[in-house]
Design a protein around this motif. Sequence first.
Motif, PDB file in Angstrom:
ATOM      1  N   ILE A 113     -28.150 -15.207   6.548  1.00 53.18           N
ATOM      2  CA  ILE A 113     -28.595 -13.783   5.771  1.00 53.18           C
ATOM      3  C   ILE A 113     -28.050 -14.052   4.267  1.00 53.18           C
ATOM      4  O   ILE A 113     -27.056 -14.109   3.959  1.00 53.18           O
ATOM      5  CB  ILE A 113     -27.945 -12.781   6.427  1.00 53.18           C
ATOM      6  CG1 ILE A 113     -28.426 -12.526   7.906  1.00 53.18           C
ATOM      7  CG2 ILE A 113     -28.420 -11.390   5.784  1.00 53.18           C
ATOM      8  CD1 ILE A 113     -27.796 -11.128   8.293  1.00 53.18           C
ATOM      9  N   MET A 114     -29.195 -13.910   3.759  1.00 52.72           N
ATOM     10  CA  MET A 114     -28.998 -14.133   2.011  1.00 52.72           C
ATOM     11  C   MET A 114     -29.380 -12.642   1.494  1.00 52.72           C
ATOM     12  O   MET A 114     -30.667 -12.128   1.770  1.00 52.72           O
ATOM     13  CB  MET A 114     -29.536 -15.247   1.626  1.00 52.72           C
ATOM     14  CG  MET A 114     -29.192 -16.593   2.026  1.00 52.72           C
ATOM     15  SD  MET A 114     -27.488 -16.666   1.278  1.00 52.72           S
ATOM     16  CE  MET A 114     -26.920 -17.607   2.662  1.00 52.72           C
ATOM     17  N   ALA A 115     -28.635 -12.084   0.510  1.00 51.30           N
ATOM     18  CA  ALA A 115     -29.332 -11.087  -0.394  1.00 51.30           C
ATOM     19  C   ALA A 115     -29.295 -11.523  -1.638  1.00 51.30           C
ATOM     20  O   ALA A 115     -28.393 -12.121  -2.352  1.00 51.30           O
ATOM     21  CB  ALA A 115     -28.527  -9.987  -0.047  1.00 51.30           C
ATOM     22  N   LEU A 116     -30.377 -11.150  -2.357  1.00 52.02           N
ATOM     23  CA  LEU A 116     -30.835 -11.654  -3.771  1.00 52.02           C
ATOM     24  C   LEU A 116     -30.664 -10.302  -4.378  1.00 52.02           C
ATOM     25  O   LEU A 116     -31.142  -9.015  -4.352  1.00 52.02           O
ATOM     26  CB  LEU A 116     -32.286 -11.983  -3.917  1.00 52.02           C
ATOM     27  CG  LEU A 116     -32.462 -13.289  -2.680  1.00 52.02           C
ATOM     28  CD1 LEU A 116     -33.976 -13.640  -2.990  1.00 52.02           C
ATOM     29  CD2 LEU A 116     -31.698 -14.742  -3.024  1.00 52.02           C
ATOM     30  N   HIS A 145     -32.846 -15.004   6.984  1.00 50.00           N
ATOM     31  CA  HIS A 145     -33.275 -13.695   6.677  1.00 50.00           C
ATOM     32  C   HIS A 145     -33.104 -13.365   5.027  1.00 50.00           C
ATOM     33  O   HIS A 145     -31.780 -13.819   4.536  1.00 50.00           O
ATOM     34  CB  HIS A 145     -32.346 -12.454   7.407  1.00 50.00           C
ATOM     35  CG  HIS A 145     -32.396 -12.603   8.718  1.00 50.00           C
ATOM     36  ND1 HIS A 145     -33.488 -11.940   9.458  1.00 50.00           N
ATOM     37  CD2 HIS A 145     -31.592 -13.132   9.760  1.00 50.00           C
ATOM     38  CE1 HIS A 145     -33.408 -12.329  10.765  1.00 50.00           C
ATOM     39  NE2 HIS A 145     -32.071 -12.716  10.938  1.00 50.00           N
ATOM     40  N   ILE A 146     -33.760 -12.949   4.355  1.00 54.82           N
ATOM     41  CA  ILE A 146     -33.840 -12.860   2.992  1.00 54.82           C
ATOM     42  C   ILE A 146     -34.153 -11.608   2.718  1.00 54.82           C
ATOM     43  O   ILE A 146     -35.204 -10.928   3.075  1.00 54.82           O
ATOM     44  CB  ILE A 146     -34.798 -13.830   1.931  1.00 54.82           C
ATOM     45  CG1 ILE A 146     -34.636 -15.228   2.327  1.00 54.82           C
ATOM     46  CG2 ILE A 146     -34.530 -13.636   0.719  1.00 54.82           C
ATOM     47  CD1 ILE A 146     -33.476 -15.972   1.982  1.00 54.82           C
ATOM     48  N   SER A 177     -28.049 -13.061  -9.081  1.00 53.93           N
ATOM     49  CA  SER A 177     -27.103 -13.467  -8.067  1.00 53.93           C
ATOM     50  C   SER A 177     -27.201 -13.571  -6.626  1.00 53.93           C
ATOM     51  O   SER A 177     -28.408 -12.743  -6.206  1.00 53.93           O
ATOM     52  CB  SER A 177     -25.844 -12.594  -8.519  1.00 53.93           C
ATOM     53  OG  SER A 177     -25.905 -11.296  -7.949  1.00 53.93           O
ATOM     54  N   VAL A 178     -26.393 -14.035  -5.839  1.00 59.78           N
ATOM     55  CA  VAL A 178     -26.952 -14.316  -4.460  1.00 59.78           C
ATOM     56  C   VAL A 178     -25.474 -14.011  -3.719  1.00 59.78           C
ATOM     57  O   VAL A 178     -24.374 -14.348  -4.096  1.00 59.78           O
ATOM     58  CB  VAL A 178     -27.371 -15.733  -3.972  1.00 59.78           C
ATOM     59  CG1 VAL A 178     -27.729 -15.612  -2.571  1.00 59.78           C
ATOM     60  CG2 VAL A 178     -28.503 -16.108  -4.872  1.00 59.78           C
ATOM     61  N   ARG A 179     -25.559 -13.353  -2.510  1.00 63.80           N
ATOM     62  CA  ARG A 179     -24.745 -13.204  -1.624  1.00 63.80           C
ATOM     63  C   ARG A 179     -25.048 -13.567  -0.173  1.00 63.80           C
ATOM     64  O   ARG A 179     -26.219 -13.492   0.190  1.00 63.80           O
ATOM     65  CB  ARG A 179     -24.085 -11.595  -1.433  1.00 63.80           C
ATOM     66  CG  ARG A 179     -23.540 -11.001  -2.545  1.00 63.80           C
ATOM     67  CD  ARG A 179     -22.083 -11.628  -2.707  1.00 63.80           C
ATOM     68  NE  ARG A 179     -21.558 -11.258  -4.065  1.00 63.80           N
ATOM     69  CZ  ARG A 179     -20.329 -11.159  -4.203  1.00 63.80           C
ATOM     70  NH1 ARG A 179     -19.322 -11.813  -3.343  1.00 63.80           N
ATOM     71  NH2 ARG A 179     -19.709 -10.555  -5.001  1.00 63.80           N
TER      72      ARG A 179
END
Length: 142
Positions: free
Chosen positions: A67-70, A101-102, A56-58
């Motif tokens: 900014i993405m968080a995996l 930003h990952i 999932s991704v936020r």
Amino acid sequence: MLKKTIAIILIALLAACTAYEDEQGKAFMLQSSAGKEQAESDRVKEELLKMDEVVSVRGIQYEEDMIMALHIKQKNRFHLKKVRKKAFDSVKALYPNATIHISTDKKIYKELAKAEEAIKTDHVAKSEVKKQLERIEEHLKE
């Protein structure tokens, strides 16, 4: 007896991980639910969900900053650096001028989830989105 106990514990852990990872393909689409200038971040989330490693991704955006968080599958957590690079390259191909930003950090994932909820419920002004983004960027440096 000890081998049976260990086998039962391993089976229970694998079942729990599998159930948790069955949620693959989830991303909270802000633009469609709230219409808050988040169309590009939604497109990035769709692109990142195409990766086999991603559950999932936020993520949020403010102008050219994203900014993405995996949330990564458990079996791929040994290759986080490679997954982040692959994700970064795919996003950079979509938006070459954006600052991207990952992260695979769960703390960042949770903070982005809170920020998405605040944006969705309209409790955040545009300037506040920028502040949240800057605060999360500071956490990325830790």
